[in-house]
Design an enzyme around this catalytic site. Structure first.
Site, PDB file in Angstrom:
ATOM      1  N   ASP A 257      43.183  42.109  34.430  1.00 18.23           N
ATOM      2  CA  ASP A 257      43.051  40.955  35.321  1.00 18.23           C
ATOM      3  C   ASP A 257      43.394  41.348  36.755  1.00 18.23           C
ATOM      4  OD1 ASP A 257      42.903  38.044  35.975  1.00 18.23           O
ATOM      5  OD2 ASP A 257      45.057  38.296  36.285  1.00 18.23           O
ATOM      6  N   GLY A 258      44.472  42.094  36.918  1.00 14.87           N
ATOM      7  CA  GLY A 258      44.880  42.534  38.252  1.00 14.87           C
ATOM      8  C   GLY A 258      43.878  43.480  38.889  1.00 14.87           C
TER       9      GLY A 258
END
Length: 146
Positions: A32-33
């Site tokens: 996600d990051g």
């Protein structure tokens, strides 16, 4: 730019785990990051603008519904190993629930993030970026102007 993960490991130390040993949700967390950083980079490189505009453009691409569309568009491009990682992430039982997405889209997006996290931790940024690029093109989600 060199290998970002290798640089992090050089300065801060590496993990004792192999990418295959991380939980699906652990992979999704880092994925996600990474995805957010990719999209933010694309948006900022479109030119000077207001942060509110950057955020609006980024949010439209990183939300679960958009990630699910992108994942479905690139599914046929995955090899067996990548497909297994995606499925593992998609089928993971998360304690958080989808805020503004269907459960189906949320699960597909989690699988997508798991795949990105896995490729990142395997030092396969070229493959990761290639898949994201192809998915953005196939879904017409690639931001091109502010």
């Amino acid at each position: 730019m060199g290998d970002f993960l290798a640089d992090i490991e050089k300065y801060f130390g590496g993990s004792q785990l192999k990418p295959e040993q991380y939980s699906a949700l652990g992979l999704a967390y880092i994925g996600d990051g990474i995805y957010d950083l990719i999209i933010r980079t694309i948006v900022v490189e479109l030119g000077n603008g207001k942060v509110k505009k950057f955020h609006r453009l980024t949010s439209g691409v990183v939300k679960a519904e958009s990630q699910a569309r992108l994942m479905k568009a690139i599914l046929e491009l995955l090899n067996e190993e990548e497909l297994a990682i995606y499925r593992h992430g998609r089928n993971a039982k998360s304690v958080t629930s989808a805020k503004n997405a269907s459960i189906g889209d949320y699960r597909v997006a989690t699988g997508f993030e798991s795949l990105l996290g896995y490729l990142y931790l395997k030092h396969q940024m070229d493959r990761l970026l290639s898949l994201v690029n192809e998915g953005l093109k196939r879904t017409d989600l690639l931001p091109t102007k502010l």
